[in-house]
Design a protein around this motif. Structure first.
Motif, mmCIF file in Angstrom:
data_model
loop_
_atom_site.group_PDB
_atom_site.id
_atom_site.type_symbol
_atom_site.label_atom_id
_atom_site.label_comp_id
_atom_site.label_asym_id
_atom_site.label_seq_id
_atom_site.Cartn_x
_atom_site.Cartn_y
_atom_site.Cartn_z
ATOM 1 N N GLY A 137 -6.841 -91.958 9.511
ATOM 2 C CA GLY A 137 -7.625 -91.100 10.383
ATOM 3 C C GLY A 137 -7.303 -89.626 10.123
ATOM 4 N N GLU A 138 -8.249 -88.729 10.473
ATOM 5 C CA GLU A 138 -8.056 -87.301 10.216
ATOM 6 C C GLU A 138 -6.823 -86.760 10.926
ATOM 7 N N GLU A 139 -6.610 -87.146 12.170
ATOM 8 C CA GLU A 139 -5.542 -86.532 12.966
ATOM 9 C C GLU A 139 -4.189 -87.222 12.819
ATOM 10 N N ILE A 184 -11.408 -93.207 9.654
ATOM 11 C CA ILE A 184 -12.062 -92.710 10.866
ATOM 12 C C ILE A 184 -11.932 -91.197 11.031
ATOM 13 N N ASP A 185 -13.015 -90.584 11.463
ATOM 14 C CA ASP A 185 -13.005 -89.185 11.897
ATOM 15 C C ASP A 185 -13.430 -89.198 13.356
ATOM 16 N N PRO A 186 -12.491 -88.942 14.274
ATOM 17 C CA PRO A 186 -12.815 -89.081 15.709
ATOM 18 C C PRO A 186 -13.920 -88.123 16.140
ATOM 19 N N ILE A 187 -13.872 -86.876 15.608
ATOM 20 C CA ILE A 187 -14.942 -85.905 15.878
ATOM 21 C C ILE A 187 -15.184 -85.126 14.599
ATOM 22 N N ASP A 188 -16.288 -85.428 13.931
ATOM 23 C CA ASP A 188 -16.652 -84.637 12.766
ATOM 24 C C ASP A 188 -17.591 -83.539 13.224
ATOM 25 N N GLY A 189 -17.214 -82.290 12.878
ATOM 26 C CA GLY A 189 -17.937 -81.154 13.439
ATOM 27 C C GLY A 189 -17.201 -80.614 14.652
ATOM 28 N N THR A 190 -15.872 -80.587 14.561
ATOM 29 C CA THR A 190 -15.067 -80.155 15.717
ATOM 30 C C THR A 190 -15.340 -78.708 16.092
ATOM 31 N N ALA A 191 -15.616 -77.855 15.123
ATOM 32 C CA ALA A 191 -15.931 -76.454 15.445
ATOM 33 C C ALA A 191 -17.186 -76.408 16.316
ATOM 34 N N GLY A 220 -22.114 -77.476 2.795
ATOM 35 C CA GLY A 220 -20.981 -77.415 3.716
ATOM 36 C C GLY A 220 -19.899 -76.497 3.171
ATOM 37 N N TRP A 221 -19.103 -75.980 4.093
ATOM 38 C CA TRP A 221 -18.004 -75.075 3.689
ATOM 39 C C TRP A 221 -16.791 -75.300 4.581
ATOM 40 N N SER A 222 -15.608 -75.158 4.004
ATOM 41 C CA SER A 222 -14.371 -75.088 4.780
ATOM 42 C C SER A 222 -13.456 -74.117 4.059
ATOM 43 N N ALA A 223 -12.437 -73.670 4.755
ATOM 44 C CA ALA A 223 -11.527 -72.676 4.166
ATOM 45 C C ALA A 223 -10.700 -73.277 3.029
ATOM 46 N N SER A 258 -21.176 -80.165 10.116
ATOM 47 C CA SER A 258 -20.664 -81.540 10.107
ATOM 48 C C SER A 258 -21.116 -82.208 8.819
ATOM 49 N N GLY A 259 -20.175 -82.473 7.924
ATOM 50 C CA GLY A 259 -20.518 -83.124 6.659
ATOM 51 C C GLY A 259 -21.146 -84.487 6.880
ATOM 52 N N ALA A 260 -20.604 -85.235 7.843
ATOM 53 C CA ALA A 260 -21.124 -86.583 8.106
ATOM 54 C C ALA A 260 -22.591 -86.524 8.515
ATOM 55 N N VAL A 282 -24.402 -80.750 -0.254
ATOM 56 C CA VAL A 282 -23.350 -80.434 -1.221
ATOM 57 C C VAL A 282 -22.156 -79.852 -0.472
ATOM 58 N N GLU A 283 -20.945 -80.281 -0.824
ATOM 59 C CA GLU A 283 -19.734 -79.605 -0.352
ATOM 60 C C GLU A 283 -18.702 -79.683 -1.471
ATOM 61 N N LEU A 284 -18.096 -78.535 -1.814
ATOM 62 C CA LEU A 284 -17.244 -78.445 -2.999
ATOM 63 C C LEU A 284 -15.901 -79.134 -2.827
ATOM 64 N N HIS A 285 -15.456 -79.336 -1.577
ATOM 65 C CA HIS A 285 -14.300 -80.186 -1.284
ATOM 66 C C HIS A 285 -14.446 -80.716 0.137
ATOM 67 N N ILE A 286 -14.314 -82.010 0.309
ATOM 68 C CA ILE A 286 -14.425 -82.623 1.635
ATOM 69 C C ILE A 286 -13.529 -83.855 1.688
ATOM 70 N N ASN A 287 -13.036 -84.180 2.890
ATOM 71 C CA ASN A 287 -12.102 -85.284 3.025
ATOM 72 C C ASN A 287 -12.820 -86.617 3.260
ATOM 73 N N TRP A 333 -12.464 -88.926 5.405
ATOM 74 C CA TRP A 333 -12.835 -89.303 6.763
ATOM 75 C C TRP A 333 -14.147 -88.635 7.191
ATOM 76 N N ASP A 334 -14.474 -87.458 6.554
ATOM 77 C CA ASP A 334 -15.736 -86.791 6.888
ATOM 78 C C ASP A 334 -16.942 -87.540 6.306
ATOM 79 N N VAL A 335 -16.745 -88.202 5.132
ATOM 80 C CA VAL A 335 -17.906 -88.731 4.416
ATOM 81 C C VAL A 335 -17.881 -90.236 4.180
#
Ligand code: LIP
Length: 262
Positions: A72-74, A86-93, A159-162, A188-190, A205-210, A212-214
């Motif tokens: 899981g993510e967390e 599992i991703d409990p909340i994808d799109g947490t922001a 999609g983007w992340s830091a 939210s990538g999902a 498209v997302e250049l890096h994603i985990n 649990w998101d996908v």
């Protein structure tokens, strides 16, 4: 060929767990004024709901399938040939800002490949489901990708992340716009990949994603007829990977724009 009983058991059990988890998450979302929010890193949000929802999903799945592993993510986890991702909340922001574009995502992977994908977006009243070889569904109705073949008419989500340097992301956006595509980002990538599965987007498209998101979303897109990059190659489970899912006629042009093999 009838599906192994275990897969159907896992599917219907996970669907029940996903609904229970989505109800819990929605409760937190509707009481955001009391929500504890913190940052795991730049624009990497965490709320108390993420931990509570993941704990619930873990408890249920461990009770039902003690022989399976959970990642899981967390709370992390380790790989095995029977793995829940599992991703409990994808799109947490989005969740923290009151934007309904977030979801609960549960995937079951057998030997590193998704076999079951379940995504619930309760604030949007959307339930996406898929089992490998049996198509993809939104709220019980079959879904298909678009037939878009012209990038200059395509709606592409990036999609983007830091985790990705701004320069790389901006050149992706520039290449996409230069190719004539309309570019969007919704956090939210999902759900972004699910929009490809319904044809409301022509590519994600997302250049890096985990994973649990996908994990679930890629199966849903594949079963809806999308062309998807080989996300689960290499050590994607632990390190993540780039991802590209799109309407098949766009695959080579969008792969070129994004620099992702598909
Ligand atoms: C989010 C991903 C999204 C990405 C965000 C974030 P989270 O996952 O789904 O695609 O662009 O930066 O990583 O953190 O909300 O589970």
């Amino acid at each position: 060929m009838s599906r192994p009983m275990t897969t159907n058991l896992r599917y219907y059990a996970a669907l029940g767990v996903a609904h229970e988890a989505a109800d819990l998450a929605l409760g937190y979302f509707q009481n955001r004024d009391k929500l504890d929010v913190s940052m795991k890193g730049a624009q990497d949000w965490l709320t108390v709901a993420d931990g509570a929802v993941e704990a619930l999903i873990r408890e249920r799945l461990a009770e039902l399938f003690p022989q399976d592993s959970i990642l899981g993510e967390e709370m992390g986890g380790a790989y095995s040939d029977c793995l829940w991702v599992i991703d409990p909340i994808d799109g947490t922001a989005n969740f923290a800002h009151g934007d309904p574009n977030w979801c609960v995502s549960i995937a079951f992977l057998r030997r590193g490949e998704p076999e079951i994908g379940i995504i619930l977006a309760p604030a949007l009243d959307q339930t996406f489901t898929a089992r490998s070889g049996e198509g993809a569904f939104l709220n019980g109705s079959n879904i298909r990708v678009s037939a878009q073949s012209d990038l200059s008419k395509a709606a592409i989500e990036c999609g983007w992340s830091a985790r990705v340097p701004a320069g790389r992301y901006l050149s992706l956006i520039e290449s996409g716009i230069s190719a004539g595509a309309s570019i969007k980002r919704m956090g939210s990538g999902a759900l972004g990949i699910c929009r490809v599965a319904t044809g409301t987007s022509d590519g994600f498209v997302e250049l890096h994603i985990n994973c649990w998101d996908v994990g679930a979303a890629i199966l849903i897109a594949r079963e809806a007829g999308a062309a998807c990059s080989d996300y689960f190659s290499g050590d994607a489970i632990n390190d993540g990977n780039p991802v590209l899912c799109c309407a098949p006629p766009l695959a080579s042009a969008l792969g070129e724009v994004a620099g992702i093999d598909i």
